[in-house]
Every structure is written in C-alpha cells, then in structure tokens.
Design an enzyme around this catalytic site. Structure first.
Site, PDB file in Angstrom:
ATOM      1  N   ASN A 197     -10.918  -2.575  -5.661  1.00 12.84           N
ATOM      2  CA  ASN A 197     -10.126  -1.647  -6.465  1.00 12.84           C
ATOM      3  C   ASN A 197     -10.762  -1.341  -7.827  1.00 12.84           C
ATOM      4  O   ASN A 197     -10.387  -0.364  -8.485  1.00 12.84           O
ATOM      5  CB  ASN A 197      -8.690  -2.163  -6.661  1.00 12.84           C
ATOM      6  CG  ASN A 197      -7.828  -2.074  -5.417  1.00 12.84           C
ATOM      7  OD1 ASN A 197      -6.956  -2.907  -5.188  1.00 12.84           O
ATOM      8  ND2 ASN A 197      -8.052  -1.062  -4.582  1.00 12.84           N
ATOM      9  N   TRP A 198     -11.757  -2.145  -8.244  1.00 12.41           N
ATOM     10  CA  TRP A 198     -12.487  -1.812  -9.489  1.00 12.41           C
ATOM     11  C   TRP A 198     -13.198  -0.471  -9.359  1.00 12.41           C
ATOM     12  O   TRP A 198     -13.548   0.155 -10.355  1.00 12.41           O
ATOM     13  CB  TRP A 198     -13.537  -2.889  -9.815  1.00 12.41           C
ATOM     14  CG  TRP A 198     -12.960  -4.207 -10.220  1.00 12.41           C
ATOM     15  CD1 TRP A 198     -13.052  -5.377  -9.534  1.00 12.41           C
ATOM     16  CD2 TRP A 198     -12.224  -4.524 -11.414  1.00 12.41           C
ATOM     17  NE1 TRP A 198     -12.409  -6.392 -10.205  1.00 12.41           N
ATOM     18  CE2 TRP A 198     -11.895  -5.896 -11.371  1.00 12.41           C
ATOM     19  CE3 TRP A 198     -11.806  -3.772 -12.517  1.00 12.41           C
ATOM     20  CZ2 TRP A 198     -11.172  -6.533 -12.384  1.00 12.41           C
ATOM     21  CZ3 TRP A 198     -11.086  -4.407 -13.526  1.00 12.41           C
ATOM     22  CH2 TRP A 198     -10.779  -5.779 -13.447  1.00 12.41           C
ATOM     23  N   GLY A 257       0.065   5.489  -4.364  1.00 10.70           N
ATOM     24  CA  GLY A 257      -0.546   6.771  -4.726  1.00 10.70           C
ATOM     25  C   GLY A 257       0.025   7.915  -3.908  1.00 10.70           C
ATOM     26  O   GLY A 257       0.400   8.966  -4.455  1.00 10.70           O
ATOM     27  N   ASP A 298       0.824  -1.208   0.000  1.00 11.14           N
ATOM     28  CA  ASP A 298       0.000   0.000   0.000  1.00 11.14           C
ATOM     29  C   ASP A 298       0.859   1.260   0.000  1.00 11.14           C
ATOM     30  O   ASP A 298       1.973   1.263   0.529  1.00 11.14           O
ATOM     31  CB  ASP A 298      -0.930  -0.027   1.230  1.00 11.14           C
ATOM     32  CG  ASP A 298      -2.124   0.892   1.061  1.00 11.14           C
ATOM     33  OD1 ASP A 298      -2.349   1.391  -0.064  1.00 11.14           O
ATOM     34  OD2 ASP A 298      -2.843   1.106   2.054  1.00 11.14           O
ATOM     35  N   ARG A 300      -5.213  -1.637   8.572  1.00 12.99           N
ATOM     36  CA  ARG A 300      -6.428  -2.367   8.201  1.00 12.99           C
ATOM     37  C   ARG A 300      -6.045  -3.644   7.475  1.00 12.99           C
ATOM     38  O   ARG A 300      -4.953  -3.760   6.932  1.00 12.99           O
ATOM     39  CB  ARG A 300      -7.287  -1.594   7.194  1.00 12.99           C
ATOM     40  CG  ARG A 300      -7.635  -0.225   7.449  1.00 12.99           C
ATOM     41  CD  ARG A 300      -8.648   0.219   6.381  1.00 12.99           C
ATOM     42  NE  ARG A 300      -7.989   0.886   5.282  1.00 12.99           N
ATOM     43  CZ  ARG A 300      -7.520   2.119   5.340  1.00 12.99           C
ATOM     44  NH1 ARG A 300      -7.634   2.804   6.448  1.00 12.99           N
ATOM     45  NH2 ARG A 300      -6.940   2.672   4.286  1.00 12.99           N
TER      46      ARG A 300
HETATM   47  C1  IPE Z   1      -5.476  -2.839  -0.419  1.00 10.50           C
HETATM   48  O1  IPE Z   1      -5.079  -1.525  -0.589  1.00 10.50           O
HETATM   49  C2  IPE Z   1      -5.479  -3.556  -1.740  1.00 10.50           C
HETATM   50  C3  IPE Z   1      -4.171  -3.756  -2.361  1.00 10.50           C
HETATM   51  C4  IPE Z   1      -3.015  -3.458  -1.836  1.00 10.50           C
HETATM   52  C5  IPE Z   1      -4.200  -4.362  -3.667  1.00 10.50           C
HETATM   53  P1  IPE Z   1      -6.164  -0.352  -0.746  1.00 10.50           P
HETATM   54  O2  IPE Z   1      -5.404   0.906  -0.862  1.00 10.50           O
HETATM   55  O3  IPE Z   1      -7.102  -0.684  -1.841  1.00 10.50           O
HETATM   56  O4  IPE Z   1      -6.943  -0.452   0.647  1.00 10.50           O
HETATM   57  P2  IPE Z   1      -7.891   0.606   1.363  1.00 10.50           P
HETATM   58  O5  IPE Z   1      -8.923   1.011   0.364  1.00 10.50           O
HETATM   59  O6  IPE Z   1      -7.068   1.760   1.779  1.00 10.50           O
HETATM   60  O7  IPE Z   1      -8.459  -0.120   2.543  1.00 10.50           O
HETATM   61  C1  IPE Z   2      -1.475   0.187  -3.478  1.00 11.79           C
HETATM   62  O1  IPE Z   2      -1.240   1.561  -3.452  1.00 11.79           O
HETATM   63  C2  IPE Z   2      -1.711  -0.345  -4.873  1.00 11.79           C
HETATM   64  C3  IPE Z   2      -3.083  -0.827  -5.134  1.00 11.79           C
HETATM   65  C4  IPE Z   2      -4.062  -0.835  -4.282  1.00 11.79           C
HETATM   66  C5  IPE Z   2      -3.345  -1.320  -6.478  1.00 11.79           C
HETATM   67  P1  IPE Z   2      -2.433   2.595  -3.497  1.00 11.79           P
HETATM   68  O2  IPE Z   2      -2.761   2.904  -4.921  1.00 11.79           O
HETATM   69  O3  IPE Z   2      -3.566   2.112  -2.678  1.00 11.79           O
HETATM   70  O4  IPE Z   2      -1.770   3.876  -2.821  1.00 11.79           O
HETATM   71  P2  IPE Z   2      -2.474   4.884  -1.809  1.00 11.79           P
HETATM   72  O5  IPE Z   2      -3.043   4.072  -0.681  1.00 11.79           O
HETATM   73  O6  IPE Z   2      -3.542   5.605  -2.573  1.00 11.79           O
HETATM   74  O7  IPE Z   2      -1.369   5.772  -1.367  1.00 11.79           O
HETATM   75 MG    MG Z   3      -4.071   2.320  -0.723  1.00 14.74          MG
END
Ligand code: IPE
Ligand code: IPE
Ligand code: MG
Length: 258
Positions: free
Chosen positions: A76-77, A31, A28, A202
């Site tokens: 994530n979709w 972004g 995680d 989480r």
């Molecule tokens: C969890 O990360 C899913 C993956 C790492 C693929 P998210 O960034 O989607 O989780 P939330 O939405 O913050 O709980």
């Molecule tokens: C994890 O990083 C990658 C995926 C869930 C695909 P994020 O894209 O969730 O990054 P943040 O949480 O927005 O920083």
């Molecule tokens: Mg994330």
C-alpha cells in the site's frame, strides 16, 4: 430454515460453542464505496473506521478471542502519497480516540507487521495504546500494519538462520513449530476464518502461512457497509462448513466440525 429459526436474530442463530477463536479480515472496498458516491477515496477510509468499530464490538460481544484486521499492507506504500498520508493520519486519530473505549471493553490492541518503518507519530501512538491496553484479556484486536506475509516469512527465516549461525539451533531442529514461533503472528493461533469484502477473491499477501487450513468467506459488500449483521452472517456461513484437514468426511466425529 425452520420457522422457529426465522424468528431468531442472526446473532442468536450462532452456536457460541463453535466460534472461530481467530477471525482475520481483509477490509477492502473503501475506495470503490467512495467512488460510487462521487466522494474522495479518503472519505471511504473514514467510513471504513465505522465498520472497524462495529465489527470489533460484534466480535468481542460474541466471544471471538482474536480479531486481525489487514489495515495497511507493505504494497500500500505504492499508493499516491496523499492517500498514504491520509490513511496514516486517520490511523493516529482513530487510535487516540478509541483507546479509552478499547480499555473500557477489556480489549487488547496488538500489531503485526514492520511497525518500526511507520511514521514516528504513528508508531508512538500505537506503542502507547499497546502499552495502555496490555493487561486486557477479553479479545486481542490485532492490526496488520506495514504487513506482508512474505516479509514475515523472510524475517522469520533470517531469525532462524542467525540462531543456526550462533549455534543456538541445529538445522535438523528446524520444523513447522520453530518456524511458526519465529513469525510475527507467533502469539496468536492460526485464524480459522478469513473474511474478504468488496468482491475480490485474492489473499493479497496476507497470512500466507497461517491460513494453510483457514476457511475463506467472500462477500460483495464494500468494507464501509460491512456491519455487525454482515459479520454474524460470515460466522453463520463458517459454522456450516466441514473442516476436514485432509481426512474424509466419514472419519470426522459428528462434534468435530469446528
Ligand atoms: C489489501 O487490500 C490490503 C488491505 C486491506 C490493507 P488492497 O486493496 O491493497 O489489495 P489489492 O491491491 O486489491 O490486492
Ligand atoms: C481498503 O480499501 C483499505 C486499504 C487497502 C487501506 P481500498 O482503499 O483498497 O478500496 P478499493 O479496493 O480501492 O475499493
Ligand atoms: Mg482494495
């Protein structure tokens, strides 16, 4: 820490006789890592692939047998369509590029999740890489793709219900073992260690059943900055834990800490 230990690298401090056989990671923070640098989120995902490479290498080198990476959740979709598309494209390119390296390193690619609902080019590339690496035995690299633990629990329940309906299983025979065997993760032991990066605390619908007794390790490091040393640090932290499984500390034999 003793001065002698200080001279050892992080890797050398790890007791390889007490490694977790299965490590699962919620990768995680891609972004936020990008945002901090005023870069598009997608660049964060691209740099995240570098961490995947590093951690896969570190895990295989040290002797972890199964490494599960949460790569794309069912939820994530719901992200912007352009980001979803970019992640899928990155996935296809990465698999195509890395399959040779996986093979050279005797690493077997596997997946958990609803692969059938992925875009067809993605599914094709995955199935090909799974086939090419199927005889490798050093480590399983398991990508959780279009995965959610609740989805897996529901599909396992449907499978068992069907078996009961067909008279193959009695409802009195349903137990934890049968349930475990019906999950997508049935091929792998439960992870002893879960790592989540980026300072979130989480589980985000990941391996709910399998982590019943898993040890959790959280770090503030964003995934694109998580490297080999960060992985070793997590393993060392894990090795300091006492896994009691409901017992008292006194009941545990001194060598039963793993
Ligand atoms: C969890 O990360 C899913 C993956 C790492 C693929 P998210 O960034 O989607 O989780 P939330 O939405 O913050 O709980
Ligand atoms: C994890 O990083 C990658 C995926 C869930 C695909 P994020 O894209 O969730 O990054 P943040 O949480 O927005 O920083
Ligand atoms: Mg994330």
């Amino acid at each position: 820490m003793s001065p002698i230990l200080n001279n050892l690298s992080l890797k050398e401090q790890i007791d390889i006789s007490r490694l977790p056989a299965h490590v699962a990671i919620i990768m995680d923070g891609n972004g936020r890592w990008a945002k901090k640098r005023s870069l598009p989120r997608v660049v964060g995902h691209e740099y995240g692939v570098r961490s995947v490479r590093q951690v896969t290498e570190a895990a295989a080198e040290i002797g972890v047998k199964h490494l599960t990476l949460y790569t794309f959740s069912t939820e994530n979709w719901n992200r912007p369509a352009l980001e979803v598309k970019a992640i899928m494209t990155l996935l296809v390119h990465t698999i195509r590029k890395e399959v040779k390296t996986l093979n050279n390193n005797n690493i077997r690619l596997q997946t958990i999740g609803d692969i059938d609902s992925l875009p067809s080019d993605c599914r094709r590339e995955l199935l090909e890489a799974i086939e090419i690496t199927k005889n490798n035995s050093r480590m399983n690299l398991i990508l959780a793709l279009n995965y959610s633990a609740r989805w897996d629990i529901v599909q396992a329940t449907k499978k068992i219900a069907e078996q009961v309906k067909n008279g193959e299983v009695l409802s009195s025979e349903i137990n934890e073992n049968l349930f475990t065997a019906s999950l997508n993760t049935a091929r792998f032991p439960d992870p002893e260690l879960l790592i989540r990066t980026s300072g979130e605390f989480r589980i985000s619908n990941f391996l709910l059943w399998e982590l019943a007794y898993g040890e959790f390790y959280f770090t503030d490091v964003y995934w694109p900055e998580f490297d080999k040393e960060a992985f070793y640090t997590a393993l060392l932290d894990y090795q300091k834990r006492e896994r009691r499984f409901g017992k008292t500390s006194e009941q545990l034999a001194p060598d039963a800490h793993v």
